[in-house]
Write an enzyme that holds these catalytic residues in place. Structure first.
Site, PDB file in Angstrom:
ATOM      1  N   SER A 133     -22.437  -4.448 -36.756  1.00  0.00           N
ATOM      2  CA  SER A 133     -23.081  -3.565 -37.723  1.00  0.00           C
ATOM      3  C   SER A 133     -22.026  -2.868 -38.566  1.00  0.00           C
ATOM      4  O   SER A 133     -20.878  -2.668 -38.127  1.00  0.00           O
ATOM      5  CB  SER A 133     -23.914  -2.506 -36.995  1.00  0.00           C
ATOM      6  OG  SER A 133     -24.397  -1.510 -37.882  1.00  0.00           O
ATOM      7  N   TYR A 146     -25.006   4.027 -30.877  1.00  0.00           N
ATOM      8  CA  TYR A 146     -25.134   2.709 -31.504  1.00  0.00           C
ATOM      9  C   TYR A 146     -23.815   2.296 -32.154  1.00  0.00           C
ATOM     10  O   TYR A 146     -23.344   1.165 -31.982  1.00  0.00           O
ATOM     11  CB  TYR A 146     -26.255   2.753 -32.536  1.00  0.00           C
ATOM     12  CG  TYR A 146     -26.510   1.445 -33.252  1.00  0.00           C
ATOM     13  CD1 TYR A 146     -27.189   0.414 -32.618  1.00  0.00           C
ATOM     14  CD2 TYR A 146     -26.081   1.247 -34.561  1.00  0.00           C
ATOM     15  CE1 TYR A 146     -27.432  -0.791 -33.274  1.00  0.00           C
ATOM     16  CE2 TYR A 146     -26.323   0.054 -35.218  1.00  0.00           C
ATOM     17  CZ  TYR A 146     -26.997  -0.960 -34.580  1.00  0.00           C
ATOM     18  OH  TYR A 146     -27.237  -2.150 -35.237  1.00  0.00           O
ATOM     19  N   LYS A 150     -21.363  -0.957 -31.293  1.00  0.00           N
ATOM     20  CA  LYS A 150     -21.018  -2.004 -32.243  1.00  0.00           C
ATOM     21  C   LYS A 150     -19.512  -2.090 -32.480  1.00  0.00           C
ATOM     22  O   LYS A 150     -18.969  -3.180 -32.732  1.00  0.00           O
ATOM     23  CB  LYS A 150     -21.777  -1.786 -33.560  1.00  0.00           C
ATOM     24  CG  LYS A 150     -23.282  -2.017 -33.417  1.00  0.00           C
ATOM     25  CD  LYS A 150     -23.602  -3.403 -32.882  1.00  0.00           C
ATOM     26  CE  LYS A 150     -25.084  -3.716 -32.903  1.00  0.00           C
ATOM     27  NZ  LYS A 150     -25.379  -5.088 -32.444  1.00  0.00           N
TER      28      LYS A 150
END
Length: 242
Positions: A133, A146, A150
């Site tokens: 991401s 998150y 990533k």
């Protein structure tokens, strides 16, 4: 330029929806032998109904042993797309231990485990694509767990590229900004949240699913035979000005 994957066996995790689901359908159309992996039986069955040649495996990849059992019986694998992920979007101080553990179990530990199971089934010319991401490259408000997960995926990509390169197995990541999957629409439906990020993207919009699927197909194919260890931003120019 044709990216031929005809006859290649490609394993795709997170195949139940979004990028993974569309990728499976596109690979099937290109003549690849697709093995679609998801924890959700309904979407897998729908995929199988639409694309009968696709092999489906229903397993919760956050379960280390179950994942190894489900994937260990596979034969030769030519490509792997580690796409399974969850996104818990909360301010840092509101994140719980459960949020942290579930994020890393799915986004990082599962990808590590799947790769460790499948790499011994790969030969020279195989390719791994990890779906990372933009949040792995750039801090985004409310994305702490998150984003950390990533960034770990990008670290996995570089280390595997280094270790597997001598075996002629390539490993790369794609790093999209917000993509208008169901998860993307759910997390970015509020204009007050979405518009400031869009304003930082020179193309002035979020990405569509096919705009991630097509670069993944390129990285799986022999057309990208000298591309290894890279994280490819797919973000409409965001990083050019931020």
């Amino acid at each position: 330029m044709e990216c031929s994957l005809k006859g290649k066996t490609i394993v795709v995790t997170g195949a139940g929806q979004g990028i993974g689901n569309e990728l499976c359908r596109t690979l099937d159309q290109l003549g690849a032998k697709v093995i679609a992996v998801s924890r959700s039986p309904g979407p897998l069955e729908a995929l199988k109904k639409d694309c009968p040649k696709i092999e489906i495996i229903q397993v919760d990849l956050s379960d280390w042993s179950a994942a190894r059992s489900a994937l260990g019986a596979l034969g030769k694998v030519d490509g792997l797309v580690n796409n399974a992920a969850i996104a818990v979007i909360k301010p840092f101080l509101e994140l719980t231990e459960g949020d942290f553990d579930s994020t890393f179990n799915v986004n990082v530990k599962a990808a590590f485990n799947v790769a460790q199971v499948l790499v011994p089934k790969m030969e020279a010319g195989a390719s791994i694509v990890n779906v990372s991401s933009l949040a792995g490259l750039k801090a985004i408000h409310g994305h702490c767990a998150y984003s950390m997960s990533k960034a770990a995926i990008d670290g996995l990509t570089q280390n595997l590229a280094l270790e597997l390169g001598p075996k002629k197995i390539r490993v790369n990541s794609v790093n999209p900004t917000v993509i208008l999957t169901r998860m993307g629409r759910d997390n970015w439906s509020d204009p007050a949240k979405a518009d400031p990020l869009k304003a930082k993207i020179p193309l002035g919009r979020f990405g569509e699913v096919h705009e991630v699927v097509e670069p993944i197909i390129y990285l799986l194919s022999d057309r990208s035979s000298f591309i290894n260890g890279h994280s490819l931003p797919i973000e409409g120019g965001f990083l050019a000005g931020n």
